[in-house]
Scaffold this motif. Structure first.
Motif, PDB file in Angstrom:
ATOM      1  N   SER A 123      -7.606   3.701  10.104  1.00  0.00           N
ATOM      2  CA  SER A 123      -7.744   2.723   9.022  1.00  0.00           C
ATOM      3  C   SER A 123      -9.214   2.434   8.738  1.00  0.00           C
ATOM      4  CB  SER A 123      -7.020   1.423   9.395  1.00  0.00           C
ATOM      5  OG  SER A 123      -5.645   1.643   9.481  1.00  0.00           O
ATOM      6  N   GLU A 124     -10.007   2.245   9.785  1.00  0.00           N
ATOM      7  CA  GLU A 124     -11.429   1.963   9.592  1.00  0.00           C
ATOM      8  C   GLU A 124     -12.133   3.157   8.943  1.00  0.00           C
ATOM      9  OE1 GLU A 124     -13.092   0.858  13.307  1.00  0.00           O
ATOM     10  OE2 GLU A 124     -11.717  -0.842  13.612  1.00  0.00           O
ATOM     11  N   PHE A 125     -11.764   4.359   9.348  1.00  0.00           N
ATOM     12  CA  PHE A 125     -12.362   5.566   8.792  1.00  0.00           C
ATOM     13  C   PHE A 125     -12.116   5.659   7.285  1.00  0.00           C
ATOM     14  CE2 PHE A 125     -11.449   9.969   7.494  1.00  0.00           C
ATOM     15  CZ  PHE A 125     -12.708  10.529   7.631  1.00  0.00           C
ATOM     16  N   LEU A 126     -10.870   5.453   6.877  1.00  0.00           N
ATOM     17  CA  LEU A 126     -10.540   5.554   5.459  1.00  0.00           C
ATOM     18  C   LEU A 126     -11.170   4.422   4.649  1.00  0.00           C
ATOM     19  CD1 LEU A 126      -6.805   6.656   5.655  1.00  0.00           C
ATOM     20  CD2 LEU A 126      -8.769   8.051   5.026  1.00  0.00           C
ATOM     21  N   GLN A 127     -11.252   3.261   5.260  1.00  0.00           N
ATOM     22  CA  GLN A 127     -11.857   2.128   4.562  1.00  0.00           C
ATOM     23  C   GLN A 127     -13.330   2.412   4.244  1.00  0.00           C
ATOM     24  OE1 GLN A 127      -9.818  -0.756   4.124  1.00  0.00           O
ATOM     25  NE2 GLN A 127     -11.328  -1.300   2.578  1.00  0.00           N
ATOM     26  N   GLN A 128     -13.987   3.094   5.155  1.00  0.00           N
ATOM     27  CA  GLN A 128     -15.397   3.438   4.928  1.00  0.00           C
ATOM     28  C   GLN A 128     -15.542   4.464   3.810  1.00  0.00           C
ATOM     29  OE1 GLN A 128     -16.708   4.862   8.727  1.00  0.00           O
ATOM     30  NE2 GLN A 128     -16.559   2.832   9.712  1.00  0.00           N
ATOM     31  N   LYS A 129     -14.628   5.428   3.737  1.00  0.00           N
ATOM     32  CA  LYS A 129     -14.765   6.525   2.784  1.00  0.00           C
ATOM     33  C   LYS A 129     -14.281   6.168   1.383  1.00  0.00           C
ATOM     34  CE  LYS A 129     -16.362   8.890   6.140  1.00  0.00           C
ATOM     35  NZ  LYS A 129     -17.840   8.998   6.244  1.00  0.00           N
ATOM     36  N   ILE A 130     -13.436   5.128   1.270  1.00  0.00           N
ATOM     37  CA  ILE A 130     -12.894   4.794  -0.042  1.00  0.00           C
ATOM     38  C   ILE A 130     -13.985   4.393  -1.017  1.00  0.00           C
ATOM     39  CG2 ILE A 130     -12.468   2.361   0.467  1.00  0.00           C
ATOM     40  CD1 ILE A 130     -10.219   4.679  -1.584  1.00  0.00           C
ATOM     41  N   ASN A 131     -15.071   3.818  -0.494  1.00  0.00           N
ATOM     42  CA  ASN A 131     -16.160   3.364  -1.371  1.00  0.00           C
ATOM     43  C   ASN A 131     -16.899   4.512  -2.033  1.00  0.00           C
ATOM     44  OD1 ASN A 131     -15.668   0.656  -0.750  1.00  0.00           O
ATOM     45  ND2 ASN A 131     -16.874   0.812   1.135  1.00  0.00           N
ATOM     46  N   ALA A 132     -16.745   5.727  -1.470  1.00  0.00           N
ATOM     47  CA  ALA A 132     -17.417   6.884  -2.062  1.00  0.00           C
ATOM     48  C   ALA A 132     -16.642   7.462  -3.236  1.00  0.00           C
ATOM     49  CB  ALA A 132     -17.615   7.959  -0.979  1.00  0.00           C
ATOM     50  N   LEU A 133     -15.463   6.915  -3.492  1.00  0.00           N
ATOM     51  CA  LEU A 133     -14.606   7.440  -4.555  1.00  0.00           C
ATOM     52  C   LEU A 133     -14.719   6.565  -5.786  1.00  0.00           C
ATOM     53  CD1 LEU A 133     -11.571   8.241  -2.275  1.00  0.00           C
ATOM     54  CD2 LEU A 133     -13.446   9.754  -2.943  1.00  0.00           C
ATOM     55  N   LYS A 134     -14.465   7.147  -6.968  1.00  0.00           N
ATOM     56  CA  LYS A 134     -14.787   6.467  -8.217  1.00  0.00           C
ATOM     57  C   LYS A 134     -13.600   5.776  -8.880  1.00  0.00           C
ATOM     58  CE  LYS A 134     -14.040  10.641 -10.988  1.00  0.00           C
ATOM     59  NZ  LYS A 134     -14.601  11.534 -12.016  1.00  0.00           N
ATOM     60  N   PHE A 135     -12.351   5.953  -8.386  1.00  0.00           N
ATOM     61  CA  PHE A 135     -11.187   5.457  -9.118  1.00  0.00           C
ATOM     62  C   PHE A 135     -10.866   4.012  -8.726  1.00  0.00           C
ATOM     63  CE2 PHE A 135     -10.666  10.074  -8.713  1.00  0.00           C
ATOM     64  CZ  PHE A 135     -10.640  10.411 -10.053  1.00  0.00           C
ATOM     65  N   ASP A 136     -10.531   3.205  -9.758  1.00  0.00           N
ATOM     66  CA  ASP A 136     -10.125   1.818  -9.500  1.00  0.00           C
ATOM     67  C   ASP A 136      -8.640   1.715  -9.174  1.00  0.00           C
ATOM     68  OD1 ASP A 136     -12.683   0.934  -9.989  1.00  0.00           O
ATOM     69  OD2 ASP A 136     -12.305   0.598 -12.128  1.00  0.00           O
ATOM     70  N   VAL A 137      -7.843   2.570  -9.785  1.00  0.00           N
ATOM     71  CA  VAL A 137      -6.385   2.529  -9.606  1.00  0.00           C
ATOM     72  C   VAL A 137      -5.873   3.945  -9.407  1.00  0.00           C
ATOM     73  CG1 VAL A 137      -4.164   1.937 -10.640  1.00  0.00           C
ATOM     74  CG2 VAL A 137      -6.161   0.471 -11.030  1.00  0.00           C
ATOM     75  N   VAL A 138      -4.947   4.100  -8.468  1.00  0.00           N
ATOM     76  CA  VAL A 138      -4.267   5.372  -8.267  1.00  0.00           C
ATOM     77  C   VAL A 138      -2.778   5.146  -8.490  1.00  0.00           C
ATOM     78  CG1 VAL A 138      -3.745   7.233  -6.659  1.00  0.00           C
ATOM     79  CG2 VAL A 138      -5.981   6.106  -6.584  1.00  0.00           C
ATOM     80  N   LYS A 139      -2.186   5.968  -9.359  1.00  0.00           N
ATOM     81  CA  LYS A 139      -0.749   5.896  -9.610  1.00  0.00           C
ATOM     82  C   LYS A 139      -0.103   7.177  -9.104  1.00  0.00           C
ATOM     83  CE  LYS A 139      -0.791   2.766 -13.585  1.00  0.00           C
ATOM     84  NZ  LYS A 139       0.030   1.752 -12.948  1.00  0.00           N
ATOM     85  N   ILE A 140       0.894   7.014  -8.215  1.00  0.00           N
ATOM     86  CA  ILE A 140       1.584   8.163  -7.626  1.00  0.00           C
ATOM     87  C   ILE A 140       3.034   8.111  -8.077  1.00  0.00           C
ATOM     88  CG2 ILE A 140       2.192   9.366  -5.505  1.00  0.00           C
ATOM     89  CD1 ILE A 140      -0.119   7.965  -4.129  1.00  0.00           C
ATOM     90  N   ALA A 141       3.451   9.121  -8.815  1.00  0.00           N
ATOM     91  CA  ALA A 141       4.843   9.152  -9.288  1.00  0.00           C
ATOM     92  C   ALA A 141       5.814   9.374  -8.139  1.00  0.00           C
ATOM     93  CB  ALA A 141       5.009  10.241 -10.349  1.00  0.00           C
ATOM     94  N   ALA A 142       5.452  10.260  -7.200  1.00  0.00           N
ATOM     95  CA  ALA A 142       6.343  10.556  -6.064  1.00  0.00           C
ATOM     96  C   ALA A 142       5.497  10.832  -4.830  1.00  0.00           C
ATOM     97  CB  ALA A 142       7.231  11.749  -6.371  1.00  0.00           C
ATOM     98  N   LEU A 143       5.819  10.131  -3.742  1.00  0.00           N
ATOM     99  CA  LEU A 143       5.179  10.353  -2.453  1.00  0.00           C
ATOM    100  C   LEU A 143       6.252  10.756  -1.458  1.00  0.00           C
ATOM    101  CD1 LEU A 143       2.904  10.230  -0.340  1.00  0.00           C
ATOM    102  CD2 LEU A 143       3.353   7.766  -0.152  1.00  0.00           C
ATOM    103  N   ARG A 144       6.060  11.933  -0.853  1.00  0.00           N
ATOM    104  CA  ARG A 144       7.028  12.432   0.126  1.00  0.00           C
ATOM    105  C   ARG A 144       6.306  12.665   1.453  1.00  0.00           C
ATOM    106  NH1 ARG A 144       8.785  17.692  -1.690  1.00  0.00           N
ATOM    107  NH2 ARG A 144       6.764  17.837  -2.751  1.00  0.00           N
ATOM    108  N   ILE A 145       6.833  12.042   2.518  1.00  0.00           N
ATOM    109  CA  ILE A 145       6.239  12.177   3.851  1.00  0.00           C
ATOM    110  C   ILE A 145       7.350  12.556   4.823  1.00  0.00           C
ATOM    111  CG2 ILE A 145       4.949  11.054   5.697  1.00  0.00           C
ATOM    112  CD1 ILE A 145       3.832   9.115   3.648  1.00  0.00           C
ATOM    113  N   ASP A 146       7.151  13.631   5.589  1.00  0.00           N
ATOM    114  CA  ASP A 146       8.146  14.076   6.565  1.00  0.00           C
ATOM    115  C   ASP A 146       7.517  14.161   7.946  1.00  0.00           C
ATOM    116  OD1 ASP A 146      10.189  14.318   4.758  1.00  0.00           O
ATOM    117  OD2 ASP A 146       9.861  16.461   4.379  1.00  0.00           O
ATOM    118  N   GLY A 147       8.344  13.822   8.969  1.00  0.00           N
ATOM    119  CA  GLY A 147       7.955  14.055  10.349  1.00  0.00           C
ATOM    120  C   GLY A 147       6.868  13.160  10.876  1.00  0.00           C
TER     121      GLY A 147
END
Length: 678
Positions: A123-147
């Motif tokens: 969580s801390e790792f991703l929180q640090q890297k999110i600031n390097a990205l330019k998007f304010d909003v991300v919309k995901i129509a379908a998220l699939r996670i297995d295993g």
């Protein structure tokens, strides 16, 4: 309607999965903006790895990359990893390319992640890297996670299948999910183990609206639809099916969450704790509520068995209508008990241990009274208040297996109305009635052919009427009243031409024959504690001829002139020799203020007997004097008794011995001779 995710659940593992998946998608979307220019045949892996490491300052590695400029909106990564903190076996991304080049909204059509793995500091790792990205909003129509392991909504599972739709993730990491479905092979919910849990949901505020809910749990399965309040950990089912569920040791495992339901069906379920077993539960429960381990429901259905485990007592083949909550249970039960039928209305209050029964009907029951039944009745009666409003019983049988109660009843019927028993004592607040018809009652081998009994119990008075008590060949009648507080009491027992042989049994060493007239007529007045003190009345026993086996009374007027003292049992043993005939027996008694006075006379084969006795019922002291006389032989003997009634001292004192004949001294010599031989 899309409802925003609330901060209260920000730390659940599922919310983290959503955020991590979205951030991974953002990383890959950024890659799309340059990937076409980096494409060089199949050589995508190295430029992609270098770009991500330079852009985000990470140690990114991937086993292989599948990408084609013919389908520039899709990419597939095999075994990607970030700094050994976050990795997966596979990531597939399908993105809307038009949104990749904007600064505001990134639109992802499909994101699939297989076997996502992470370390605690992901969580801390991703929180640090999110600031390097330019998007304010991300919309995901379908998220699939297995295993991937999951910890969300109270669920803990090592392997899960997650399908989420219409996800919006903001740059501050708040998000919304419109709907989805989840499935888990094995795990637990609030420490309750399950297998094959699956459900579909739509999000509404702080609640999940559940459909197609299924799980293998508690030895059976559940299915249904409804909602789950995320804040309160509360299920509200509009439909819930419980199939072959086994609940052991009460409802404690459910204390951390709650369940309510308007329509709950049960099929072949079982409930047990250390005291009771309910098996084969089938039916429906409305107004169902299980809150903090406390059950409330209106149940209608059937049970195979209700058993009191400790006492091995069971009711079987039951139909049940019941309303229950934490403080009481009430309803109606029909079933089988002791090979017969039973039905009753009931109400039981837990706190005060009060059981009320109404319309209790018993038919053709064979009651085998063993130690287990004796124990449960004794414990229950002593610790509970029991109110029987109405009870009817027909053609019941009773057989005791208790050594100290050798009782059997071939058949008895009757009814009981308005009976109150409080901690082992009858304490009626209004008049109660008992009617009893008994056919063939045997105590050991003592037989009563028929008893008809009517009793009335009120707060002030107990009345009893037995117009017919039939022995083998004769009968007596009995009636009486007993003032329980203040008032008159009486007892009347009458028997005419009574066959004394009807009293013979193995309860007595001696047998009787002959006929007699018997009457007891007693009265008292005042308070109950002065019943004997205020008692008056009379009684008599008259018989023209009576035979008593093994009671050689004429020995008292024979033998030597020695005075002897006896206890009752010793004198009885000394006279246990030959039979004795009593002729013209006439015993008359009177009771005056708690004192019994008896006078009587009868003849033996050659002697005459006169006797008088006094017994003080208050002190239980006895004094008695009798004379046995044979005027022709010139022999006479005085017999006296004194001391306590239950341990009298008996003195046999010869007055005259003009004729030598067998007596107590001869018995003494016989005993001495036997002692020498032995």
């Amino acid at each position: 309607m899309v409802i925003p995710y609330r901060r209260a659940h920000k730390k659940s593992l599922l919310s983290r999965l959503i955020k991590w998946a979205a951030i991974l998608a953002i990383f890959l979307a950024v890659v799309f903006s340059v990937l076409i220019f980096l494409f060089n045949g199949n050589k995508v892996k190295e430029p992609l790895t270098d770009f991500i490491n330079n852009k985000l300052g990470t140690d990114f590695a991937v086993s292989s990359v599948e990408f084609s400029p013919l389908y520039p909106n899709t990419i597939k990564l095999i075994k990607p990893s970030f700094n050994d903190i976050l990795s997966a076996d596979e990531i597939y991304l399908e993105v809307d390319l038009k949104t990749v080049l904007t600064d505001k909204v990134l639109a992802i059509n499909d994101l699939y992640i297989k076997n996502l793995r992470f370390k605690p500091d992901a969580s801390e790792f991703l929180q640090q890297k999110i600031n390097a990205l330019k998007f304010d909003v991300v919309k995901i129509a379908a998220l699939r996670i297995d295993g991937t392991p999951t910890h969300a909504y109270g669920i803990k599972a090592d392997n899960s299948r997650i399908r989420l739709y219409d996800i919006t993730l903001n740059k501050d990491l708040t998000y919304t999910v419109k709907e989805g479905n989840l499935s888990f092979n094995k795990g637990s919910f609030s420490n309750l183990p399950f297998k094959n849990l699956s459900f579909a949901f739509t999000r509404g505020g702080d609640s999940l609206n559940l459909t197609d809910f299924h799980a293998a749990v508690l030895g059976g399965s559940i299915s249904g639809e409804g909602s789950y309040d995320l804040n309160k950990q509360a299920f509200a089912f509009t439909r819930l099916n419980l199939n072959k569920i086994i609940i052991k040791d009460g409802f404690n495992p459910f204390s951390s969450f709650s369940i309510t339901g308007n329509d709950v069906s049960l099929n072949d379920c079982l409930f047990t704790n250390q005291e009771i077993l309910l098996s084969g539960i089938k039916g429906t429960a409305s107004s169902f509520s299980l809150l903090q381990g406390n059950l409330t429901a209106d149940f209608k259905g059937s049970l195979d068995e209700i058993s009191l485990i400790k006492h091995r007592l069971s009711l079987t083949d039951l139909t049940v209508l019941a309303t229950l909550n934490n403080s009481e249970i009430s309803g109606n039960i029909n079933g089988s008990l002791f090979e017969g039928d039973i039905s009753f209305n009931f109400n039981y209050q837990n706190k005060d241990k009060i059981l009320s029964l109404n319309k209790l009907d018993l038919k053709n029951n064979k009651i085998e009274y063993a130690s287990n039944l004796e124990t449960i009745l004794s414990e229950f009666i002593k610790t509970h208040q029991i109110y029987i409003e109405s009870c009817n019983f027909s053609k019941l049988a009773f057989l005791s297996h208790i050594r100290d109660l050798p009782l059997s009843i071939l058949e008895f019927s009757g009814n009981i109305d308005n009976l109150a028993i409080k901690k082992g004592k009858i304490q009626n607040s209004k008049a109660g009635i008992i009617n009893l018809d008994v056919n063939s009652l045997t105590y050991s081998d003592f037989l009563l052919n028929k008893i008809k009994l009517i009793a009335t119990i009120s707060p002030d008075l107990l009345s009893l009427s037995a117009p017919e008590i039939k022995f083998r060949s004769s009968d007596v009648s009995l009636s009486g009243t007993l003032a329980l507080k203040e008032g008159p009491s009486f007892l009347l027992l009458q028997g005419r031409n009574f066959n004394l042989a009807d009293l013979n049994s193995n309860l007595s060493r001696r047998l009787l024959s002959g006929k007699a007239d018997i009457e007891v007529n007693l009265q008292s007045f005042g308070s109950f504690d002065k019943l004997t003190e205020n008692m008056d009345g009379s009684f008599y026993l008259k018989s023209p001829e009576m035979l008593i086996s093994n009671l050689a009374l004429d020995y008292l007027n024979g033998g030597d002139a020695k005075t002897r003292d006896f206890k009752v049992q010793d004198l009885s043993a000394a006279l246990y020799d030959r039979d004795c005939g009593l002729y013209e027996l006439n015993l008359l008694g009177s009771v005056k203020r708690g004192n019994i006075y008896v006078s009587g006379n009868f003849n033996l084969s050659s002697d005459s007997v006169t006797a008088n006795m006094h017994l003080d019922l208050n002190t239980m002291l006895i004094s008695a004097l009798g004379i046995i006389e044979n005027k022709l032989e010139g022999n006479s003997t005085q017999i006296s008794a004194s001391n306590k009634f239950d341990d009298p001292k008996i003195t046999v004192k010869p007055l005259k011995r003009n004729t030598v004949r067998p007596g107590l001294s001869d018995l003494d010599q016989t005993e001495k001779s036997l002692t020498r031989l032995l």
